[in-house]
Scaffold this motif. Structure first.
Motif, PDB file in Angstrom:
ATOM      1  N   ALA A 151       0.747  -1.231  -0.236  1.00 47.25           N
ATOM      2  CA  ALA A 151      -0.193  -0.153  -0.108  1.00 47.25           C
ATOM      3  C   ALA A 151       0.949   1.115   0.058  1.00 47.25           C
ATOM      4  O   ALA A 151       0.695   2.246  -0.607  1.00 47.25           O
ATOM      5  CB  ALA A 151      -0.829  -0.050   0.896  1.00 47.25           C
ATOM      6  N   ASP A 152       2.047   1.177   0.609  1.00 42.52           N
ATOM      7  CA  ASP A 152       3.046   2.299   0.618  1.00 42.52           C
ATOM      8  C   ASP A 152       3.643   2.488  -0.786  1.00 42.52           C
ATOM      9  O   ASP A 152       3.542   3.815  -1.195  1.00 42.52           O
ATOM     10  CB  ASP A 152       4.294   1.976   1.462  1.00 42.52           C
ATOM     11  N   GLU A 153       3.723   1.333  -1.547  1.00 38.69           N
ATOM     12  CA  GLU A 153       4.299   1.617  -2.859  1.00 38.69           C
ATOM     13  C   GLU A 153       3.195   2.223  -3.747  1.00 38.69           C
ATOM     14  O   GLU A 153       3.328   3.264  -4.613  1.00 38.69           O
ATOM     15  CB  GLU A 153       4.696   0.167  -3.222  1.00 38.69           C
ATOM     16  N   TYR A 154       2.013   1.721  -3.500  1.00 33.10           N
ATOM     17  CA  TYR A 154       0.950   2.229  -4.346  1.00 33.10           C
ATOM     18  C   TYR A 154       0.693   3.691  -3.984  1.00 33.10           C
ATOM     19  O   TYR A 154       0.459   4.730  -5.063  1.00 33.10           O
ATOM     20  CB  TYR A 154      -0.340   1.467  -3.881  1.00 33.10           C
ATOM     21  N   THR A 158      12.803  12.829   9.517  1.00 29.81           N
ATOM     22  CA  THR A 158      13.072  11.366   9.108  1.00 29.81           C
ATOM     23  C   THR A 158      12.075  10.665   8.718  1.00 29.81           C
ATOM     24  O   THR A 158      11.205  10.730   9.622  1.00 29.81           O
ATOM     25  CB  THR A 158      13.753  10.815  10.089  1.00 29.81           C
ATOM     26  N   ALA A 159      11.732  10.214   7.439  1.00 25.04           N
ATOM     27  CA  ALA A 159      10.485   9.677   7.027  1.00 25.04           C
ATOM     28  C   ALA A 159      10.640   8.203   7.223  1.00 25.04           C
ATOM     29  O   ALA A 159      11.651   7.687   7.309  1.00 25.04           O
ATOM     30  CB  ALA A 159      10.052  10.012   5.660  1.00 25.04           C
ATOM     31  N   THR A 160       9.415   7.429   7.343  1.00 28.18           N
ATOM     32  CA  THR A 160       9.139   6.009   7.282  1.00 28.18           C
ATOM     33  C   THR A 160       8.936   5.371   6.066  1.00 28.18           C
ATOM     34  O   THR A 160       8.278   5.962   5.032  1.00 28.18           O
ATOM     35  CB  THR A 160       8.162   5.491   8.112  1.00 28.18           C
ATOM     36  N   ASN A 161      10.173   4.500   5.487  1.00 28.11           N
ATOM     37  CA  ASN A 161      10.064   4.055   4.216  1.00 28.11           C
ATOM     38  C   ASN A 161       9.990   2.723   4.295  1.00 28.11           C
ATOM     39  O   ASN A 161      10.924   1.853   4.663  1.00 28.11           O
ATOM     40  CB  ASN A 161      11.348   4.315   3.551  1.00 28.11           C
ATOM     41  N   ARG A 162       8.842   1.823   3.947  1.00 27.99           N
ATOM     42  CA  ARG A 162       8.497   0.402   4.203  1.00 27.99           C
ATOM     43  C   ARG A 162       8.559  -0.184   2.838  1.00 27.99           C
ATOM     44  O   ARG A 162       8.126  -1.418   2.527  1.00 27.99           O
ATOM     45  CB  ARG A 162       7.248   0.203   4.754  1.00 27.99           C
ATOM     46  N   VAL A 163       8.745   0.523   1.786  1.00 26.09           N
ATOM     47  CA  VAL A 163       8.618  -0.195   0.542  1.00 26.09           C
ATOM     48  C   VAL A 163      10.082  -0.968   0.081  1.00 26.09           C
ATOM     49  O   VAL A 163      10.998  -1.037   0.637  1.00 26.09           O
ATOM     50  CB  VAL A 163       8.488   0.904  -0.893  1.00 26.09           C
ATOM     51  N   SER A 164       9.994  -1.748  -1.103  1.00 24.92           N
ATOM     52  CA  SER A 164      11.000  -2.681  -1.521  1.00 24.92           C
ATOM     53  C   SER A 164      10.994  -2.475  -2.678  1.00 24.92           C
ATOM     54  O   SER A 164      10.122  -1.787  -3.630  1.00 24.92           O
ATOM     55  CB  SER A 164      10.794  -4.001  -1.102  1.00 24.92           C
TER      56      SER A 164
END
Length: 228
Positions: free
Chosen positions: A139-142, A182-188
């Protein structure tokens, strides 16, 4: 600093350019008296044009990268500065800039964050047989794709050097201790995640911005499409 006094001084300084010599001299004298009485400098008078607008967010102390991208590009497009305020019970984005542009940037931030939240919720419903962590990442990538497409539709405004200097003085006076967010980055970086990204781009393609954008003096833009 009393904004009413500042507004009065600003009005008097405007009158001091009157072609009527007596009126101009009287207005300038009164403005100078008020500035001396209240300890106000010319720079402080100029800063009355700078406003600070607040856009609440449901994000935690480290907002997701896609949200930072979206709000950051909106602020940049209208020549504004941006602060992420971590304040209980709800964090918020603070948009700082010259009045009319800051107000339009604030309106766009509120509307597009709401549309983004709704689009994300709908997309999560389409993700079956996934672990929660995988759903969140996809969903983060979307959302990265959605936000990338959304900001493409916002025309960038370049402020004058004078306005930029005014905002800088405001920041130094009111927010001297800001630090880098600092942002949260959970994508791959996988083929599947790229599919999520492209879906976000496609589904934000029907966003339409009418009025206000690129000409903030015309008032708030209308935002339609890509969610309620």
């Amino acid at each position: 600093m009393d904004k009413k006094i500042l507004a009065r001084i600003k009005k008097l300084l405007a009158l001091s350019t009157s072609p009527n010599a007596n009126e101009a001299a009287s207005a300038l004298r009164r403005a100078q008296e008020l500035m001396e009485e209240h300890g106000i400098s010319h720079d402080q008078v100029g800063m009355i044009n700078v406003t600070e607008e607040e856009a609440p967010t449901s994000s935690g102390d480290k907002p997701p990268q896609y949200e930072c991208n979206l709000v950051g590009q909106i602020a940049k497009a209208f020549g504004c500065r941006l602060i992420y305020a971590i304040v209980y019970p709800r964090n918020s984005w603070r948009i700082i800039g010259v009045e009319h542009r800051a107000q339009v940037a604030h309106y766009l931030t509120i509307v597009l964050l709401r549309k983004l939240r709704n689009a994300r919720a709908e997309y999560l419903k389409t993700l079956y047989r996934c672990k929660r962590q995988t759903k969140v990442r996809r969903a983060d990538e979307y959302c990265l794709g959605w936000c990338w497409k959304a900001v493409q539709k916002i025309m960038e405004y370049t402020g004058s050097a004078e306005e930029e200097a005014m905002i800088e003085r405001y920041m130094q006076q009111h927010h001297p201790d800001t630090t880098k967010l600092t942002a949260t980055n959970r994508v791959s970086d996988t083929d599947r995640s790229k599919g999520d990204l492209h879906k976000g781009i496609r589904e934000a393609s029907d966003l339409q911005l009418h009025g206000g954008v690129g000409g903030a003096e015309q008032g708030r833009p209308q935002v339609i499409g890509a969610g309620v």
